[in-house]
Design a protein around this motif. Structure first.
Motif, PDB file in Angstrom:
ATOM      1  N   LEU A  31      -7.033 -26.794  -9.049  1.00 24.11           N
ATOM      2  CA  LEU A  31      -7.101 -26.068  -7.782  1.00 24.11           C
ATOM      3  C   LEU A  31      -6.294 -26.835  -6.747  1.00 24.11           C
ATOM      4  O   LEU A  31      -6.494 -28.038  -6.562  1.00 24.11           O
ATOM      5  CB  LEU A  31      -8.550 -25.945  -7.301  1.00 24.11           C
ATOM      6  CG  LEU A  31      -9.511 -25.201  -8.226  1.00 24.11           C
ATOM      7  CD1 LEU A  31     -10.944 -25.372  -7.737  1.00 24.11           C
ATOM      8  CD2 LEU A  31      -9.142 -23.741  -8.292  1.00 24.11           C
ATOM      9  N   ALA A  32      -5.397 -26.147  -6.076  1.00 26.88           N
ATOM     10  CA  ALA A  32      -4.583 -26.780  -5.041  1.00 26.88           C
ATOM     11  C   ALA A  32      -4.140 -25.715  -4.051  1.00 26.88           C
ATOM     12  O   ALA A  32      -3.993 -24.538  -4.407  1.00 26.88           O
ATOM     13  CB  ALA A  32      -3.363 -27.457  -5.647  1.00 26.88           C
ATOM     14  N   GLU A  33      -3.930 -26.135  -2.811  1.00 23.58           N
ATOM     15  CA  GLU A  33      -3.372 -25.225  -1.815  1.00 23.58           C
ATOM     16  C   GLU A  33      -1.858 -25.394  -1.802  1.00 23.58           C
ATOM     17  O   GLU A  33      -1.343 -26.509  -1.913  1.00 23.58           O
ATOM     18  CB  GLU A  33      -3.923 -25.522  -0.424  1.00 23.58           C
ATOM     19  CG  GLU A  33      -3.371 -24.564   0.620  1.00 23.58           C
ATOM     20  CD  GLU A  33      -3.704 -24.938   2.062  1.00 23.58           C
ATOM     21  OE1 GLU A  33      -3.608 -24.052   2.924  1.00 23.58           O
ATOM     22  OE2 GLU A  33      -4.028 -26.111   2.312  1.00 23.58           O
ATOM     23  N   ALA A 111       2.068 -16.661   8.503  1.00 23.27           N
ATOM     24  CA  ALA A 111       0.886 -17.277   9.111  1.00 23.27           C
ATOM     25  C   ALA A 111      -0.403 -16.525   8.794  1.00 23.27           C
ATOM     26  O   ALA A 111      -1.495 -17.011   9.076  1.00 23.27           O
ATOM     27  CB  ALA A 111       1.072 -17.360  10.623  1.00 23.27           C
ATOM     28  N   GLN A 112      -0.275 -15.362   8.187  1.00 25.98           N
ATOM     29  CA  GLN A 112      -1.439 -14.531   7.916  1.00 25.98           C
ATOM     30  C   GLN A 112      -2.271 -15.063   6.755  1.00 25.98           C
ATOM     31  O   GLN A 112      -3.488 -14.917   6.743  1.00 25.98           O
ATOM     32  CB  GLN A 112      -0.967 -13.106   7.602  1.00 25.98           C
ATOM     33  CG  GLN A 112      -2.066 -12.121   7.330  1.00 25.98           C
ATOM     34  CD  GLN A 112      -1.504 -10.785   6.899  1.00 25.98           C
ATOM     35  OE1 GLN A 112      -0.684 -10.716   5.974  1.00 25.98           O
ATOM     36  NE2 GLN A 112      -1.923  -9.730   7.565  1.00 25.98           N
ATOM     37  N   ARG A 113      -1.616 -15.642   5.755  1.00 26.08           N
ATOM     38  CA  ARG A 113      -2.305 -16.063   4.538  1.00 26.08           C
ATOM     39  C   ARG A 113      -1.919 -17.487   4.165  1.00 26.08           C
ATOM     40  O   ARG A 113      -0.870 -17.973   4.527  1.00 26.08           O
ATOM     41  CB  ARG A 113      -1.898 -15.190   3.343  1.00 26.08           C
ATOM     42  CG  ARG A 113      -2.205 -13.753   3.437  1.00 26.08           C
ATOM     43  CD  ARG A 113      -1.784 -13.076   2.121  1.00 26.08           C
ATOM     44  NE  ARG A 113      -1.739 -11.630   2.251  1.00 26.08           N
ATOM     45  CZ  ARG A 113      -0.643 -10.931   2.444  1.00 26.08           C
ATOM     46  NH1 ARG A 113       0.524 -11.517   2.545  1.00 26.08           N
ATOM     47  NH2 ARG A 113      -0.711  -9.623   2.543  1.00 26.08           N
ATOM     48  N   THR A 114      -2.786 -18.087   3.351  1.00 25.66           N
ATOM     49  CA  THR A 114      -2.417 -19.300   2.651  1.00 25.66           C
ATOM     50  C   THR A 114      -2.501 -18.984   1.168  1.00 25.66           C
ATOM     51  O   THR A 114      -2.981 -17.917   0.775  1.00 25.66           O
ATOM     52  CB  THR A 114      -3.306 -20.500   3.030  1.00 25.66           C
ATOM     53  OG1 THR A 114      -2.703 -21.706   2.518  1.00 25.66           O
ATOM     54  CG2 THR A 114      -4.717 -20.358   2.512  1.00 25.66           C
ATOM     55  N   VAL A 156      -4.395 -11.186  -2.748  1.00 26.43           N
ATOM     56  CA  VAL A 156      -3.318 -10.742  -3.612  1.00 26.43           C
ATOM     57  C   VAL A 156      -3.301 -11.764  -4.744  1.00 26.43           C
ATOM     58  O   VAL A 156      -3.130 -12.971  -4.505  1.00 26.43           O
ATOM     59  CB  VAL A 156      -1.954 -10.701  -2.895  1.00 26.43           C
ATOM     60  CG1 VAL A 156      -0.858 -10.293  -3.864  1.00 26.43           C
ATOM     61  CG2 VAL A 156      -2.000  -9.751  -1.705  1.00 26.43           C
ATOM     62  N   LEU A 157      -3.524 -11.298  -5.956  1.00 31.89           N
ATOM     63  CA  LEU A 157      -3.583 -12.170  -7.125  1.00 31.89           C
ATOM     64  C   LEU A 157      -2.285 -12.029  -7.902  1.00 31.89           C
ATOM     65  O   LEU A 157      -1.842 -10.910  -8.190  1.00 31.89           O
ATOM     66  CB  LEU A 157      -4.778 -11.780  -8.003  1.00 31.89           C
ATOM     67  CG  LEU A 157      -5.060 -12.647  -9.221  1.00 31.89           C
ATOM     68  CD1 LEU A 157      -5.387 -14.078  -8.814  1.00 31.89           C
ATOM     69  CD2 LEU A 157      -6.218 -12.051 -10.014  1.00 31.89           C
ATOM     70  N   VAL A 158      -1.667 -13.161  -8.238  1.00 30.65           N
ATOM     71  CA  VAL A 158      -0.375 -13.165  -8.915  1.00 30.65           C
ATOM     72  C   VAL A 158      -0.471 -14.025 -10.167  1.00 30.65           C
ATOM     73  O   VAL A 158      -0.790 -15.213 -10.082  1.00 30.65           O
ATOM     74  CB  VAL A 158       0.740 -13.737  -8.004  1.00 30.65           C
ATOM     75  CG1 VAL A 158       2.093 -13.683  -8.702  1.00 30.65           C
ATOM     76  CG2 VAL A 158       0.776 -13.031  -6.665  1.00 30.65           C
ATOM     77  N   TRP A 168      -1.364 -17.523  -8.472  1.00 30.30           N
ATOM     78  CA  TRP A 168      -1.413 -17.679  -7.026  1.00 30.30           C
ATOM     79  C   TRP A 168      -2.507 -16.751  -6.522  1.00 30.30           C
ATOM     80  O   TRP A 168      -2.602 -15.596  -6.962  1.00 30.30           O
ATOM     81  CB  TRP A 168      -0.117 -17.235  -6.376  1.00 30.30           C
ATOM     82  CG  TRP A 168       0.992 -18.226  -6.355  1.00 30.30           C
ATOM     83  CD1 TRP A 168       0.987 -19.520  -6.786  1.00 30.30           C
ATOM     84  CD2 TRP A 168       2.313 -17.987  -5.846  1.00 30.30           C
ATOM     85  NE1 TRP A 168       2.216 -20.085  -6.596  1.00 30.30           N
ATOM     86  CE2 TRP A 168       3.035 -19.168  -6.016  1.00 30.30           C
ATOM     87  CE3 TRP A 168       2.922 -16.873  -5.276  1.00 30.30           C
ATOM     88  CZ2 TRP A 168       4.367 -19.283  -5.619  1.00 30.30           C
ATOM     89  CZ3 TRP A 168       4.239 -16.981  -4.897  1.00 30.30           C
ATOM     90  CH2 TRP A 168       4.957 -18.179  -5.049  1.00 30.30           C
ATOM     91  N   VAL A 169      -3.302 -17.244  -5.594  1.00 31.69           N
ATOM     92  CA  VAL A 169      -4.286 -16.418  -4.906  1.00 31.69           C
ATOM     93  C   VAL A 169      -3.908 -16.464  -3.433  1.00 31.69           C
ATOM     94  O   VAL A 169      -4.078 -17.490  -2.774  1.00 31.69           O
ATOM     95  CB  VAL A 169      -5.726 -16.936  -5.117  1.00 31.69           C
ATOM     96  CG1 VAL A 169      -6.715 -16.056  -4.381  1.00 31.69           C
ATOM     97  CG2 VAL A 169      -6.066 -17.018  -6.606  1.00 31.69           C
ATOM     98  N   LEU A 170      -3.339 -15.370  -2.928  1.00 32.45           N
ATOM     99  CA  LEU A 170      -2.954 -15.289  -1.527  1.00 32.45           C
ATOM    100  C   LEU A 170      -4.144 -14.722  -0.762  1.00 32.45           C
ATOM    101  O   LEU A 170      -4.584 -13.604  -1.042  1.00 32.45           O
ATOM    102  CB  LEU A 170      -1.730 -14.394  -1.354  1.00 32.45           C
ATOM    103  CG  LEU A 170      -0.395 -14.980  -1.811  1.00 32.45           C
ATOM    104  CD1 LEU A 170      -0.287 -15.003  -3.318  1.00 32.45           C
ATOM    105  CD2 LEU A 170       0.751 -14.207  -1.225  1.00 32.45           C
TER     106      LEU A 170
END
Length: 191
Positions: A31-33, A111-114, A156-158, A168-170
């Motif tokens: 798990l990482a940002e 800026a909306q998501r990480t 948003v799952l990628v 990626w989990v946005l």
């Protein structure tokens, strides 16, 4: 006096917890940002010359990687361009220039998501705890994406372009802390 503070990621306060969980899992879960990814939302006619020139995916729920840019199909006339931090202006200009006189909407939503990276041998199992999608590689393999919920949070799952690259989990910045806590709790069985 101008504010010269550097931007702070929405998950800076849990970076150590993410690293500890990754270490404790022994490779089962990572798990990482991935903070500050450039994210540009594009809306235009999928049948336009610009869509073709930009290489936008036309198959629903697909993600296409071109160099360091990943383009996600979000709807029949909507895409999300995601890439390295600091490239929003360049991407916006490229899309507008390519569209020329064609109607187009280009919005920097960085800026909306990480973005959370979820990988490791048990990544699919972890995500399946809170996602109603069929995440089996036959149904949601590399190059797939979807707007869905994970742990009751819209994301948003990628599925990245290689199976070992993970997901990626946005997630919206305001829900990032909650979702991270949920993922860490759900990952307990793999630690």
């Amino acid at each position: 006096m101008a504010d010269t503070a550097l931007p702070r990621s929405p998950l800076a306060h849990v970076r150590d917890r993410l690293a500890a969980a990754t270490h404790a899992s022994g490779g089962a879960v990572r798990l990482a940002e991935l903070p500050f990814l450039t994210q540009v939302n594009v809306r235009l006619d999928a049948k336009s010359a610009a869509a073709d020139a930009l290489g936008l995916p036309l198959e629903p729920n697909t993600a296409v990687r071109q160099g360091d840019l990943t383009t996600l199909w979000l709807g029949p006339d909507e895409w999300l361009l995601a890439g390295p931090p600091g490239n929003a202006r360049r991407l916006e200009d490229r899309v507008r220039e390519t569209a020329g006189d064609e109607p187009v909407s280009v919005t920097d939503v960085s800026a909306q998501r990480t973005t959370l990276l979820v990988s490791g041998s048990r990544a699919r199992d972890l995500l399946a705890h809170g996602c109603a999608l069929d995440l089996h590689p036959r149904a949601f393999g590399p190059g797939r994406c979807a707007q869905t919920t994970l742990g009751r949070t819209q994301v948003v799952l990628v599925a990245r372009d290689r199976t070992d690259a993970g997901f990626w989990v946005l997630v919206r910045s305001s829900f990032a802390g909650y979702l991270t806590d949920w993922l860490l709790d759900a990952a307990t069985e793999y630690l």
